[in-house]
Design an enzyme around this catalytic site. Structure first.
Site, PDB file in Angstrom:
ATOM      1  N   LEU A 165       1.164  -0.904   0.143  1.00 57.05           N
ATOM      2  CA  LEU A 165      -0.095   0.151  -0.373  1.00 57.05           C
ATOM      3  C   LEU A 165       0.705   1.596  -0.430  1.00 57.05           C
ATOM      4  O   LEU A 165       1.991   1.723   0.836  1.00 57.05           O
ATOM      5  CB  LEU A 165      -0.555  -0.172   1.189  1.00 57.05           C
ATOM      6  CG  LEU A 165      -1.413   1.165   1.427  1.00 57.05           C
ATOM      7  CD1 LEU A 165      -3.442   0.610   1.933  1.00 57.05           C
ATOM      8  CD2 LEU A 165      -1.259   2.162   2.208  1.00 57.05           C
TER       9      LEU A 165
ATOM     10  N   TYR B 223       8.148  21.735   8.144  1.00 51.37           N
ATOM     11  CA  TYR B 223       8.471  20.725   7.602  1.00 51.37           C
ATOM     12  C   TYR B 223       9.145  19.906   7.825  1.00 51.37           C
ATOM     13  O   TYR B 223       9.193  18.430   7.711  1.00 51.37           O
ATOM     14  CB  TYR B 223       8.457  21.230   5.752  1.00 51.37           C
ATOM     15  CG  TYR B 223       8.907  20.111   4.771  1.00 51.37           C
ATOM     16  CD1 TYR B 223       7.738  19.354   4.356  1.00 51.37           C
ATOM     17  CD2 TYR B 223       9.652  19.962   4.351  1.00 51.37           C
ATOM     18  CE1 TYR B 223       7.440  17.938   3.175  1.00 51.37           C
ATOM     19  CE2 TYR B 223      10.475  18.899   3.613  1.00 51.37           C
ATOM     20  CZ  TYR B 223       9.564  17.871   3.692  1.00 51.37           C
ATOM     21  OH  TYR B 223       9.718  17.084   2.487  1.00 51.37           O
TER      22      TYR B 223
ATOM     23  N   LYS C  53      10.528  16.008   9.390  1.00 53.48           N
ATOM     24  CA  LYS C  53      10.423  14.827   9.015  1.00 53.48           C
ATOM     25  C   LYS C  53      11.559  14.467   9.746  1.00 53.48           C
ATOM     26  O   LYS C  53      12.504  13.289   9.766  1.00 53.48           O
ATOM     27  CB  LYS C  53      11.524  15.351   7.614  1.00 53.48           C
ATOM     28  CG  LYS C  53      10.131  15.894   6.687  1.00 53.48           C
ATOM     29  CD  LYS C  53       9.359  14.932   6.092  1.00 53.48           C
ATOM     30  CE  LYS C  53       8.641  14.793   5.012  1.00 53.48           C
ATOM     31  NZ  LYS C  53       8.187  14.027   4.478  1.00 53.48           N
TER      32      LYS C  53
HETATM   33  N1  NAP Z   1      10.471  16.003  -4.208  1.00 55.49           N
HETATM   34  C1  NAP Z   1      12.000  16.716  -3.362  1.00 55.49           C
HETATM   35  O1  NAP Z   1      12.412  16.961  -3.283  1.00 55.49           O
HETATM   36  C2  NAP Z   1      11.547  15.781  -1.843  1.00 55.49           C
HETATM   37  C3  NAP Z   1      12.815  15.603  -1.151  1.00 55.49           C
HETATM   38  C4  NAP Z   1      12.305  14.913   0.425  1.00 55.49           C
HETATM   39  C5  NAP Z   1      11.755  14.471   0.737  1.00 55.49           C
HETATM   40  N2  NAP Z   1      10.487  14.498  -0.186  1.00 55.49           N
HETATM   41  C6  NAP Z   1       9.787  13.638   0.846  1.00 55.49           C
HETATM   42  O2  NAP Z   1       8.596  12.331   0.033  1.00 55.49           O
HETATM   43  C7  NAP Z   1       7.372  12.410  -0.383  1.00 55.49           C
HETATM   44  C8  NAP Z   1       7.001  12.657  -1.489  1.00 55.49           C
HETATM   45  O3  NAP Z   1       6.829  13.638  -2.380  1.00 55.49           O
HETATM   46  P1  NAP Z   1       6.816  14.023  -3.837  1.00 55.49           P
HETATM   47  O4  NAP Z   1       8.334  14.582  -3.644  1.00 55.49           O
HETATM   48  O5  NAP Z   1       6.600  12.820  -4.679  1.00 55.49           O
HETATM   49  O6  NAP Z   1       6.090  14.697  -3.941  1.00 55.49           O
HETATM   50  P2  NAP Z   1       4.865  14.853  -4.789  1.00 55.49           P
HETATM   51  O7  NAP Z   1       4.637  14.754  -5.910  1.00 55.49           O
HETATM   52  O8  NAP Z   1       3.683  16.405  -4.305  1.00 55.49           O
HETATM   53  O9  NAP Z   1       3.613  14.407  -4.637  1.00 55.49           O
HETATM   54  C9  NAP Z   1       2.743  14.291  -2.992  1.00 55.49           C
HETATM   55  C10 NAP Z   1       1.874  12.829  -3.360  1.00 55.49           C
HETATM   56  O10 NAP Z   1       1.764  12.744  -1.734  1.00 55.49           O
HETATM   57  C11 NAP Z   1       0.486  12.853  -2.223  1.00 55.49           C
HETATM   58  N3  NAP Z   1      -0.905  13.719  -0.835  1.00 55.49           N
HETATM   59  C12 NAP Z   1      -1.161  15.021  -0.480  1.00 55.49           C
HETATM   60  N4  NAP Z   1      -1.509  15.365   0.345  1.00 55.49           N
HETATM   61  C13 NAP Z   1      -1.672  14.286   0.093  1.00 55.49           C
HETATM   62  C14 NAP Z   1      -3.405  14.205   1.359  1.00 55.49           C
HETATM   63  N5  NAP Z   1      -3.818  15.585   2.095  1.00 55.49           N
HETATM   64  N6  NAP Z   1      -4.215  12.916   1.102  1.00 55.49           N
HETATM   65  C15 NAP Z   1      -3.557  12.337   0.369  1.00 55.49           C
HETATM   66  N7  NAP Z   1      -2.087  12.081  -0.067  1.00 55.49           N
HETATM   67  C16 NAP Z   1      -1.911  13.549  -0.195  1.00 55.49           C
HETATM   68  C17 NAP Z   1       0.416  13.839  -2.962  1.00 55.49           C
HETATM   69  O11 NAP Z   1      -1.494  13.125  -4.099  1.00 55.49           O
HETATM   70  P3  NAP Z   1      -2.722  14.300  -4.033  1.00 55.49           P
HETATM   71  O12 NAP Z   1      -2.617  15.414  -3.909  1.00 55.49           O
HETATM   72  O13 NAP Z   1      -3.394  13.450  -5.438  1.00 55.49           O
HETATM   73  O14 NAP Z   1      -3.726  13.385  -2.955  1.00 55.49           O
HETATM   74  C18 NAP Z   1       1.301  12.978  -3.899  1.00 55.49           C
HETATM   75  O15 NAP Z   1       0.524  11.840  -5.055  1.00 55.49           O
HETATM   76  C19 NAP Z   1       6.627  13.693   0.491  1.00 55.49           C
HETATM   77  O16 NAP Z   1       6.502  13.517   2.039  1.00 55.49           O
HETATM   78  C20 NAP Z   1       7.934  14.735   0.197  1.00 55.49           C
HETATM   79  O17 NAP Z   1       7.741  15.703   1.640  1.00 55.49           O
HETATM   80  C21 NAP Z   1      10.010  15.203  -1.237  1.00 55.49           C
END
Ligand code: NAP
Length: 263
Positions: free
Chosen positions: A9, A155, A159
């Site tokens: 999941l 944020y 984390k």
């Molecule tokens: N990109 C980076 O630079 C980076 C760096 C370090 C860590 N991260 C972490 O990696 C993880 C994934 O992020 P990403 O970079 O892939 O960003 P992303 O492309 O914006 O994806 C975020 C995902 O979280 C979902 N989400 C957000 N709010 C939600 C809610 N209220 N209910 C259910 N789902 C929700 C979104 O889906 P919906 O909008 O469809 O709900 C989307 O599928 C996050 O935890 C982020 O903090 C990212």
């Protein structure tokens, strides 16, 4: 109820790292259950994965900012006969700016999605994994979890929680057959940055960036191998430096990097 089957999941599977994880796991013919708010995106991805790999894909719409979302998801998995043998708590988002100038309701929502939902889902699906003596929990933290993050205060605090919580669980669960992994990516090209448009990412050199697929590949390979993965050499060095530099210096360095555009 249909006969139970084991699934991975994945929350936040509608884009970015979650989508990349879903693509890789489905390609390995692992049944996947995709969770997010944007059902259209999940359905499109599910159709693509079924057609490409013949893999079993379930779509579960949920807004993890709602406190009842975890209970509803658990009930729906039970109704569909989905046994969660890998749980990937990946959904999350960031806010950027001076905390006192940001809408507080969004900050609380950030804690709900990044922290409370992750704890809730872990608490709901982990006991059965321990009982079966197998399974995995993968929690998505960030390089930002290693130090305080001025201008991304909430944020980075969420984390840091994920990192501490996950390392604790990994120690508690040693020898149970359940693997626990905390993934800590640095800058990764996804929709994350589009949603944090006050942060000037254009000035960052290209070598700091990773792709979502690189992060996903490393994360899957690390399950059962280690409890914390920092993605990429540069991020590993940064995480290690943040542990050894005096706290005040690290915080000032992060503040300089995170400053809002034009501040
Ligand atoms: N990109 C980076 O630079 C980076 C760096 C370090 C860590 N991260 C972490 O990696 C993880 C994934 O992020 P990403 O970079 O892939 O960003 P992303 O492309 O914006 O994806 C975020 C995902 O979280 C979902 N989400 C957000 N709010 C939600 C809610 N209220 N209910 C259910 N789902 C929700 C979104 O889906 P919906 O909008 O469809 O709900 C989307 O599928 C996050 O935890 C982020 O903090 C990212």
């Amino acid at each position: 109820m249909s006969s139970p089957r084991e699934f991975t999941l994945i929350t936040g599977a509608s884009s970015g790292i979650g989508e990349a994880l879903a693509r890789r796991l489905a390609a390995e013919r692992r049944p996947v259950a995709l969770v997010a708010r944007r059902t259209d995106r999940l359905e499109r991805l599910a159709g693509e994965l079924r057609a490409a790999h013949g893999s079993e894909v379930q779509v579960l719409t949920a807004d993890l900012a709602q406190p009842g979302a975890g209970a509803a998801l658990q009930a729906e998995t039970e109704r569909r006969g989905i046994i969660v043998d890998w749980l990937v708590n990946n959904a999350g988002f960031g806010t950027h700016g001076r905390f006192h100038e940001l809408p507080v309701t969004r900050e609380v929502e950030e804690v709900q999605v990044n922290v409370a939902a992750l704890v809730d889902l872990t608490g709901r699906f982990l006991p059965a994994m321990v009982e079966r003596r197998r399974g995995a929990i993968m929690n998505m933290a960030s390089l930002g979890g290693f130090a305080p993050g001025p201008f991304m205060a909430t944020y980075c605090a969420t984390k840091a929680f994920v990192l501490s919580f996950t390392e604790s669980l990994a120690a508690e669960l040693r020898g149970t057959g359940v693997h626990v992994l905390c993934v800590c990516p640095g800058f990764t090209r996804t929709e994350f940055q589009e949603k944090v448009d006050t942060f000037d990412t254009a000035s960052l050199p290209s070598f700091v960036w990773m792709t979502a697929d690189q992060v996903a590949e490393q994360a899957i390979a690390a399950v059962g191998v280690r409890s914390v993965l920092v993605n990429g050499l540069m991020n590993t060095v940064a995480a290690s430096l943040s542990k050894h530099l005096p706290a005040g210096i690290t915080t000032r360095l992060v503040a300089g990097m995170m400053k809002p555009k034009g501040a």
